[in-house]
Design an enzyme around this catalytic site. Sequence first.
Site, mmCIF file in Angstrom:
data_model
loop_
_atom_site.group_PDB
_atom_site.id
_atom_site.type_symbol
_atom_site.label_atom_id
_atom_site.label_comp_id
_atom_site.label_asym_id
_atom_site.label_seq_id
_atom_site.Cartn_x
_atom_site.Cartn_y
_atom_site.Cartn_z
ATOM 1 N N GLY A 40 12.633 16.220 45.540
ATOM 2 C CA GLY A 40 12.096 14.963 46.056
ATOM 3 C C GLY A 40 13.221 13.967 46.264
ATOM 4 O O GLY A 40 13.379 13.377 47.342
ATOM 5 N N HIS A 41 14.049 13.793 45.233
ATOM 6 C CA HIS A 41 15.203 12.891 45.353
ATOM 7 C C HIS A 41 16.129 13.358 46.485
ATOM 8 O O HIS A 41 16.634 12.557 47.265
ATOM 9 C CB HIS A 41 16.017 12.880 44.055
ATOM 10 C CG HIS A 41 15.271 12.372 42.864
ATOM 11 N ND1 HIS A 41 15.021 13.139 41.749
ATOM 12 C CD2 HIS A 41 14.723 11.162 42.589
ATOM 13 C CE1 HIS A 41 14.360 12.435 40.853
ATOM 14 N NE2 HIS A 41 14.169 11.229 41.333
ATOM 15 N N ASP A 66 5.471 7.208 45.153
ATOM 16 C CA ASP A 66 5.277 5.995 44.349
ATOM 17 C C ASP A 66 4.900 4.866 45.306
ATOM 18 O O ASP A 66 5.646 3.889 45.469
ATOM 19 C CB ASP A 66 6.563 5.693 43.578
ATOM 20 C CG ASP A 66 6.917 6.823 42.639
ATOM 21 O OD1 ASP A 66 6.272 6.955 41.600
ATOM 22 O OD2 ASP A 66 7.818 7.626 42.969
ATOM 23 N N GLN A 98 4.814 1.146 44.203
ATOM 24 C CA GLN A 98 6.181 0.663 43.989
ATOM 25 C C GLN A 98 6.853 0.352 45.333
ATOM 26 O O GLN A 98 7.474 -0.694 45.502
ATOM 27 C CB GLN A 98 6.945 1.757 43.239
ATOM 28 C CG GLN A 98 8.429 1.593 43.180
ATOM 29 C CD GLN A 98 9.074 2.694 42.345
ATOM 30 O OE1 GLN A 98 8.911 2.720 41.145
ATOM 31 N NE2 GLN A 98 9.796 3.597 42.963
ATOM 32 N N SER A 103 8.124 15.992 40.529
ATOM 33 C CA SER A 103 8.374 14.783 39.736
ATOM 34 C C SER A 103 9.226 15.160 38.528
ATOM 35 O O SER A 103 9.100 16.266 37.993
ATOM 36 C CB SER A 103 7.028 14.213 39.272
ATOM 37 O OG SER A 103 7.222 13.359 38.174
ATOM 38 N N ARG A 149 8.842 14.136 35.696
ATOM 39 C CA ARG A 149 7.928 14.324 34.561
ATOM 40 C C ARG A 149 7.320 15.718 34.517
ATOM 41 O O ARG A 149 6.847 16.142 33.465
ATOM 42 C CB ARG A 149 6.796 13.304 34.609
ATOM 43 C CG ARG A 149 7.233 11.916 34.205
ATOM 44 C CD ARG A 149 6.077 10.962 34.367
ATOM 45 N NE ARG A 149 6.533 9.599 34.482
ATOM 46 C CZ ARG A 149 6.639 8.746 33.472
ATOM 47 N NH1 ARG A 149 6.288 9.119 32.272
ATOM 48 N NH2 ARG A 149 7.078 7.531 33.657
HETATM 49 P P1 AMP Z 1 12.410 8.279 40.224
HETATM 50 O O1 AMP Z 1 13.696 8.921 39.829
HETATM 51 O O2 AMP Z 1 11.207 9.037 39.767
HETATM 52 O O3 AMP Z 1 12.374 6.802 39.892
HETATM 53 O O4 AMP Z 1 12.339 8.355 41.806
HETATM 54 C C1 AMP Z 1 13.370 7.856 42.627
HETATM 55 C C2 AMP Z 1 12.879 7.849 44.052
HETATM 56 O O5 AMP Z 1 12.525 9.164 44.454
HETATM 57 C C3 AMP Z 1 11.616 6.984 44.245
HETATM 58 O O6 AMP Z 1 11.727 6.272 45.463
HETATM 59 C C4 AMP Z 1 10.505 8.013 44.306
HETATM 60 O O7 AMP Z 1 9.381 7.588 45.039
HETATM 61 C C5 AMP Z 1 11.212 9.175 44.995
HETATM 62 N N1 AMP Z 1 10.532 10.445 44.703
HETATM 63 C C6 AMP Z 1 10.187 10.922 43.491
HETATM 64 N N2 AMP Z 1 9.539 12.104 43.611
HETATM 65 C C7 AMP Z 1 9.470 12.375 44.933
HETATM 66 C C8 AMP Z 1 8.914 13.433 45.715
HETATM 67 N N3 AMP Z 1 8.302 14.466 45.151
HETATM 68 N N4 AMP Z 1 9.018 13.361 47.055
HETATM 69 C C9 AMP Z 1 9.654 12.318 47.650
HETATM 70 N N5 AMP Z 1 10.185 11.288 46.982
HETATM 71 C C10 AMP Z 1 10.103 11.301 45.639
#
Ligand code: AMP
Length: 267
Positions: free
Chosen positions: A32-33, A146, A149, A181, A183
Amino acid sequence: MKIFKNKKTLIKKLNGDQNLSFIPTMGALHKGHLSLIKKAKKKRFKTLVSVFINPKQFERKQDFKRYPKNLRKDIQILKKEKIDYLFIPKFKDIFSFKCQNKVFLSNFSNKLCGKFRTGHFKGVLEVVSRFLEIIKPKYIYLGVKDFQQLVLISEHIKKRRLKTKVISCKTIREKNGLAISSRNKLLKTNEKKIAIKTINFLKNRKKKIVLKDINSITNRLLNFGVTKIDYIKIMDIKKLKYENKVKKNCNIFIAFSVNKIRLIDNF
Ligand code: AMP
């Protein structure tokens, strides 16, 4: 890739260069990142990724403590992606200076997760607004996963007339349908199966779901083994309004826990 572990050296290096694409993360990087990073790299601006687990956005210390961490692997991944800058600030780098722009938290922060996670979005906005003041990027890349957010950050940027443009990025899923995710790494095999079943149950019925069915759907999901459901909502993502049935521009939003792992999704 240049790594910066404090704000001072980063600011010195950037030297006012605002042609930057910024991808904020909390680490434990996954596909995702990477999709955000790859999208940013297409723009030919310098890419700056931050890894910072923001304590202010966790309501419970326990949750903050057990958030997945793997900085060594994150660095390897980011080197391979050939990003330009990695910023790994300490708490004081972010929170020890006086912010120019007060955080703007719109009423939308009281909906969805805002109802269940007191102080969460204030914590998110506090850290993101500070990052924006330090980095002043041209673009910030945020995931639609998110959604709330993303909207709240966009509203802050608009209200405070910041020059940064928000680029929203689609949700990347595993083949089984579960949104990737950090998590997910905390889920045991059986817990993950429950999460997958939950998401697919809702996705397959999305178009037919109406408000009066939500109670029976909730019971069905609890029977799958879901421990807790904070909400299942139908929302118009343009008007940011709850709806009774799934119409044009509507998504299903869910926040649920399996054991103590809380997951969110929308589709
Ligand atoms: P986080 O590390 O969970 O705070 O996420 C950092 C960024 O990555 C945020 O903008 C999230 O929305 C995005 N993100 C997290 N998981 C995914 C995913 N599965 N697909 C696309 N973007 C994601």
